[in-house]
Design an enzyme around this catalytic site. Structure first.
Site, short mmCIF file in Angstrom:
data_model
loop_
_atom_site.label_atom_id
_atom_site.label_comp_id
_atom_site.label_asym_id
_atom_site.label_seq_id
_atom_site.Cartn_x
_atom_site.Cartn_y
_atom_site.Cartn_z
N ASP A 147 46.04 35.83 36.16
CA ASP A 147 45.59 37.23 36.16
C ASP A 147 44.80 37.49 34.88
O ASP A 147 45.27 37.17 33.77
CB ASP A 147 46.83 38.15 36.23
CG ASP A 147 46.47 39.60 36.48
OD1 ASP A 147 47.03 40.20 37.41
OD2 ASP A 147 45.63 40.15 35.73
N ASP A 150 40.93 40.26 40.15
CA ASP A 150 41.19 39.52 38.91
C ASP A 150 42.48 38.71 38.95
O ASP A 150 43.00 38.35 37.90
CB ASP A 150 41.21 40.49 37.71
CG ASP A 150 42.56 41.16 37.53
OD1 ASP A 150 43.24 41.41 38.54
OD2 ASP A 150 42.94 41.42 36.37
N GLU A 151 43.00 38.43 40.14
CA GLU A 151 44.22 37.63 40.17
C GLU A 151 44.26 36.74 41.40
O GLU A 151 43.64 37.06 42.43
CB GLU A 151 45.46 38.53 40.14
CG GLU A 151 45.62 39.40 41.34
CD GLU A 151 46.90 40.23 41.28
OE1 GLU A 151 47.97 39.64 41.43
OE2 GLU A 151 46.78 41.44 41.06
P1 TTP Z 1 45.47 44.66 36.82
O1 TTP Z 1 45.38 43.16 36.76
O2 TTP Z 1 46.68 45.27 37.41
O3 TTP Z 1 45.34 45.26 35.35
P2 TTP Z 1 44.40 44.84 34.16
O4 TTP Z 1 43.66 43.57 34.45
O5 TTP Z 1 43.56 46.00 33.77
O6 TTP Z 1 45.43 44.62 32.99
P3 TTP Z 1 46.49 43.44 32.82
O7 TTP Z 1 46.12 42.76 31.53
O8 TTP Z 1 47.81 44.13 32.74
O9 TTP Z 1 46.34 42.53 34.00
O10 TTP Z 1 44.22 45.23 37.59
C1 TTP Z 1 42.95 44.61 37.57
C2 TTP Z 1 41.85 45.63 37.60
O11 TTP Z 1 41.99 46.46 38.75
C3 TTP Z 1 41.87 46.57 36.41
O12 TTP Z 1 41.18 46.06 35.29
C4 TTP Z 1 41.24 47.80 36.96
C5 TTP Z 1 41.58 47.78 38.45
N1 TTP Z 1 42.65 48.78 38.64
C6 TTP Z 1 42.29 50.06 39.00
O13 TTP Z 1 41.12 50.35 39.25
N2 TTP Z 1 43.27 51.00 39.12
C7 TTP Z 1 44.56 50.72 38.85
O14 TTP Z 1 45.40 51.60 38.93
C8 TTP Z 1 44.92 49.38 38.47
C9 TTP Z 1 46.35 49.01 38.16
C10 TTP Z 1 43.93 48.44 38.38
MG MG Z 2 44.66 41.88 35.23
#
Ligand code: TTP
Ligand code: MG
Length: 398
Positions: free
Chosen positions: A9, A104-105
């Protein structure tokens, strides 16, 4: 052989992508999600912003109040899609068993690769370096014998982390963590479990199966297995998925067209979200009906133009429903909708068709909100008649 599943991720993905374009943003509290005076919510907060308590889903106004020096950015989806495609390409170099779970995962199954690649941890380090070198974004990786533990491990390791949970250590790794860290345990379930005095995954793992089944149905049973580190779900390559469908048994047999269409819309939104997550499009829409006498029929229609738009899929399903009911007006017990004949992500953009552009943006916006708050966080007007009956007996298959 024990499986070796990676969950990878990217860290603060949207903000990290923005920081690659503009190095001035590095090391600062940055939020993607509109302007401070907007009514939107935070989509992504940099780790510097998280120190001030900012997080995804928080109203922008609150974020601004908590950390006024935050830099707010409106978001640039084509940039994120581009980074996402490059990210998935890197992962695909390591194993063909790749299951993206969002932009992103992804899960990656590396079982049996050790003789070829060397020790698993080394492989994970190489993978992290390639992502950092080629994307200029850090990634976190969890490694375990099953998907759920790998996912919890990658979250646990954030940011820029690497956590391997060895075979046999699953229960002891999960046990001290709060239940909210287990995928599938949403706010409602947390609240309900609190009433049974359960706050950690270890406590959840020990609850009687019968109690969880009573309270939460088959979802409860699954959650208990996951809390015990048991998860035999395979890493599913999306290119092997041939169709997506959902169906639900109605609370009562009915001929109420309003209710049937609302249910159909709800089911369509769910398969549409899944389809878009896979960045694919569908040509064929199938409606399934089971009448109260258990007679079951399916009707399909294939479109010239593949689509991933909820409204287009729904319109076809709705027309098929009208046709079926005009042929046999008999109460309906179960309704389902499926899509098949799936194509790749490349869209044939009709530049003159701005209405389908607008629908695509709408679907995308709704997908984002649901990703954060769960599917039922947002309801479209057409599904309002079933707002109190969502998802009771819904079945999902791919
Ligand atoms: P995530 O992988 O959940 O979060 P992240 O990459 O921002 O942070 P982390 O380091 O904890 O992984 O989500 C990936 C992307 O999806 C995030 O950058 C933006 C989008 N997203 C939204 O648009 N709304 C949301 O509520 C969430 C959780 C994510
Ligand atoms: Mg992320």
């Amino acid at each position: 052989m024990e499986r070796q599943i990676f969950h990878i991720d990217l860290d603060s993905f949207f903000v990290s992508a923005e920081q690659v374009l503009n190095h001035d943003l590095l090391g600062k509290p940055v939020v993607v999600g509109g302007h401070p005076d907007s009514r939107g919510v935070v989509a992504c907060a940099s780790y510097e912003a998280r120190k001030f308590g900012l997080h995804a889903g928080m109203p922008i106004a609150t974020a601004h109040r908590l950390c006024p020096q935050t830099i707010f950015l409106p978001g640039n989806f084509s940039l994120y899609r581009d980074f996402s495609a490059r990210f998935m390409d890197i992962l695909a170099d390591f194993s063909p068993d790749l299951e993206p779970g969002g932009l992103d995962e992804a899960f990656l199954d590396l079982t049996g690769f050790e003789p070829l690649y060397g020790p698993t941890r080394e492989t994970a380090r190489r993978l992290k370096s390639r992502i950092r070198d080629e994307l200029e974004i850090t990634a976190s990786i969890g490694i375990a014998t099953c998907k759920v533990v790998a996912k919890v491990a990658s979250d646990f390791s954030k940011p820029d982390g690497l956590v391997e949970v060895a075979a046999g250590q699953e229960i002891s790794f999960l046990a001290p963590l709060p239940i909210k860290d287990l995928p599938g345990v949403g706010p409602k379930m947390q609240e309900a479990l609190k009433r049974f005095g359960v706050s950690t995954i270890g406590q959840l793992a020990k609850l009687p199966v019968s109690l969880l089944k009573d309270q939460f149905g088959i979802h409860g049973e699954m959650i208990r297995r996951h809390a015990n580190g048991i998860d035999d779900r395979k890493v599913k390559r999306y290119d092997t998925v041939k169709s997506i469908s959902r169906e639900t048994t109605l609370e009562q047999d009915t001929l109420d067209l309003h209710l049937l269409k609302a249910t159909l819309k709800h089911l369509t939104e769910r398969i549409g979200a899944d389809l878009r997550l896979q960045e694919r499009q569908a040509r064929c829409v199938t409606l399934k009906l089971r009448y109260s006498d258990f007679d079951t029929i399916t009707r399909s229609q294939t479109q010239k133009q593949p689509t991933d738009l909820d409204q287009v899929i729904f319109n076809v399903g709705s027309e098929l429903l009208d046709n079926c009911l005009s042929q046999r007006r008999h109460p309906i017990r179960l309704i389902g909708i499926g899509i098949s004949n799936l194509t790749g992500p490349e869209k044939q953009l009709n530049l003159l068709d701005t209405s389908s552009q607008k629908l695509a943006y709408l679907d995308q916006a709704i997908d984002q909100i649901r990703k954060k708050y769960g599917f039922s966080a947002i309801q479209t007007g057409q599904t309002l008649p079933i707002r109190n009956h969502l998802g009771h007996t819904e079945k999902h298959s791919r």
